[in-house]
Design a protein around this motif. Structure first.
Motif, PDB file in Angstrom:
ATOM      1  N   GLU A  60       0.836  -1.212   0.000  1.00 13.26           N
ATOM      2  CA  GLU A  60       0.000   0.000   0.000  1.00 13.26           C
ATOM      3  C   GLU A  60       0.870   1.262   0.000  1.00 13.26           C
ATOM      4  OE1 GLU A  60      -2.511  -0.482   3.396  1.00 13.26           O
ATOM      5  OE2 GLU A  60      -3.803  -1.964   2.412  1.00 13.26           O
ATOM      6  N   THR A  61       1.958   1.237   0.769  1.00  8.59           N
ATOM      7  CA  THR A  61       2.841   2.415   0.848  1.00  8.59           C
ATOM      8  C   THR A  61       3.528   2.651  -0.487  1.00  8.59           C
ATOM      9  OG1 THR A  61       3.220   1.924   3.189  1.00  8.59           O
ATOM     10  CG2 THR A  61       4.694   3.511   2.161  1.00  8.59           C
ATOM     11  N   LEU A 108       1.199   4.066  -2.959  1.00 10.01           N
ATOM     12  CA  LEU A 108       0.868   5.455  -2.621  1.00 10.01           C
ATOM     13  C   LEU A 108       1.813   6.444  -3.303  1.00 10.01           C
ATOM     14  CD1 LEU A 108      -1.269   6.724  -0.679  1.00 10.01           C
ATOM     15  CD2 LEU A 108       0.497   6.743   1.078  1.00 10.01           C
ATOM     16  N   TYR A 109       3.040   5.983  -3.575  1.00 12.31           N
ATOM     17  CA  TYR A 109       4.039   6.846  -4.208  1.00 12.31           C
ATOM     18  C   TYR A 109       4.126   6.628  -5.725  1.00 12.31           C
ATOM     19  CZ  TYR A 109       5.796   8.417   0.324  1.00 12.31           C
ATOM     20  OH  TYR A 109       5.923   8.996   1.562  1.00 12.31           O
ATOM     21  N   ARG A 161       4.279   3.474   9.104  1.00 15.53           N
ATOM     22  CA  ARG A 161       2.958   2.846   9.012  1.00 15.53           C
ATOM     23  C   ARG A 161       2.948   1.457   9.644  1.00 15.53           C
ATOM     24  NH1 ARG A 161       0.232   3.006   3.254  1.00 15.53           N
ATOM     25  NH2 ARG A 161      -1.540   2.285   4.469  1.00 15.53           N
TER      26      ARG A 161
END
Length: 455
Positions: free
Chosen positions: A34-35, A38-39, A155
């Motif tokens: 997910e991280t 996100l980028y 996170r």
């Protein structure tokens, strides 16, 4: 006639987790996915088995000793030992179909036949991000990569970690000033032992084994001892400016990365300019990173990477510069478990609710389970003809937070009984109300991070 039983065993250096821990590992990996997404990184998967010639293009050294290599018919095959070499092949192969800069993340298993020991594995997950440029790649990428790692670890719940940053051009330029360009590889390998053996022994090795003058050895030890906050280290490096072009370029890049890292929202106490970091001696050409857990320095780097000038030079003549970083996920997870960092209060059960039919009529139980699943609640139906106590024991052993009981009274009234295993409270509600009640409780219980870390 009795068959000989084969004793079940897992090979040394291979990790197998019990269901609860596996659920935590999956959540760990999900946070990373997910991280990275996100980028603006695209997911990529490459084969675990490659042509050995492709994987060993660089050849020699430790890689050749550690690689799992085998023949199948006329094919010479090998298991991938990292995710970077397969990326290089992929980019060279699909160059005409990709859009650059190409940003990819990959989380997958890699294989190294090294001596298995505590926390070192032969099969392990790596989680990599890389940005590949077509001919050029802006310095901003070299600041964004560690910012992404800061975001991912934060996170996950890690707090006490530090990303250490250096630039290989500064090191190579400094050794160039001293006339030690030829010996720079040997010098860096020796300096790398500083934490383990201390400055005096490093000085002895530099003079006796590497063969450099005592004056130069003193200059090197003085240089790598530069410390303090980031602005103090950069200010100390300024005194060397103007003596070597490569050094000056590295200093400009390191200054820019430090400035941008702060702009990306990484607090200064989470990144540090550290002149002792060199990383892979041949591979990296610019910014280099290592990440350490502050309370467990003995673990070493849990995440490392850097800038390289030509990712796919063994497969194409097109210059493809890149920057990337890799988390050794299996090793990090093992260490976190061993040190008691994993958050056991998050739900690791295979289901959020267990529907328990208390009559022979399974229809209402199936309908209730379907309604809960449609609401996004992971639901099992217990269908085995066991006593009530055994059914409840099954629910408790798996750690399923909610039991949904459906007996004759509930069927007649069109309701269900919902038992919260944590509080022991049981309420009778409609199936729709049951879904709302369970979702509310799950949101609270699942709000915690994967890792519990001190401040």
């Amino acid at each position: 006639m009795f068959m000989d039983r084969i004793k079940p065993r897992t090979l040394s250096g291979f990790m197998e987790l019990l269901p609860g821990r596996q659920a935590q590992m999956e959540r760990f990996l999900q946070v990373l996915r997910e991280t990275y997404a996100l980028y603006g990184f695209t997911p990529l998967d490459t084969p675990i088995i490659e042509d050995a010639q492709i994987l060993l293009a660089k050849g020699g050294g430790e890689t050749e000793k550690q690689i799992y290599r085998f023949q199948k018919g006329d094919s010479d095959l090998a298991l991938r030992f990292d995710l970077t070499v397969p990326l290089a092949k992929y980019v060279a192969l699909h160059y005409g179909e990709l859009t650059f800069p190409f940003r990819r993340f990959q989380i997958g298993k890699v294989y190294r036949g090294e001596r298995a020991q505590r926390g070192r594995f032969r099969e392990f997950y790596q989680a990599d991000i890389d940005v590949i440029g077509d001919g050029k790649l802006d310095i901003l990428n070299e600041a964004e990569i560690p910012a992404i790692i800061y975001g991912a670890f934060s996170r996950l719940g890690l707090r006490r970690f530090q990303i250490r940053v250096n630039n290989r051009k500064i090191l190579n330029g400094f050794y160039g000033m001293l006339g030690l360009t030829e010996q720079s590889g040997a010098v860096m390998r020796t300096v790398d032992k500083l934490d383990k053996i201390g400055p005096e022994k490093v000085r002895t090795l530099l003079t006796e084994d590497v063969g450099i003058s005592p004056d130069n050895a003193d200059e090197i030890l003085k240089f790598i001892a530069i410390d303090g906050d980031n602005s103090a280290v950069l200010a100390a490096l300024e005194q060397y400016r103007g003596k070597n072009e490569l050094f000056d370029q590295g200093l400009e890049e390191l200054t820019a990365v430090t400035r941008h890292l702060a702009a990306f929202g990484v607090p200064e106490d989470h990144f540090k300019v550290d002149l002792t970091i060199a990383r892979g001696l041949d591979y990296y050409t610019g910014t280099v990173y290592e990440t350490a857990m502050l309370d467990h320095p003995e673990i070493g780097s849990i995440c490392s990477g850097g800038r390289y000038d030509n990712l796919a030079e063994y497969y194409t003549d097109k210059p493809l510069p890149g920057v990337g970083i890799s988390i050794g996920v299996t090793r990090l997870f093992y260490v976190l478990e061993e040190q008691g960092y994993l958050n056991d209060s998050v739900i690791t059960a295979p289901a959020d609710a267990l529907v328990l039919p208390m009559t022979d009529d399974m229809g209402p139980a199936i309908a209730a389970a379907t309604a809960l699943r449609n609401a996004g609640i992971r639901t099992q139906i217990y269908t085995e003809p066991k006593k009530f106590k055994a059914k409840m024991s099954y629910c408790a052993k798996l750690g399923i937070p909610y039991a949904v009981l459906i007996g004759e009274d509930e069927i007649a009234a069109g309701t269900v009984a919902v038992k919260n295993f944590e509080t022991g409270v049981q309420v009778t509600v409609t199936p729709q109300e049951a879904a709302g009640l369970i979702l509310e409780g799950l949101n609270v219980k699942n709000s915690g991070p994967v890792i519990r870390d001190g401040e």
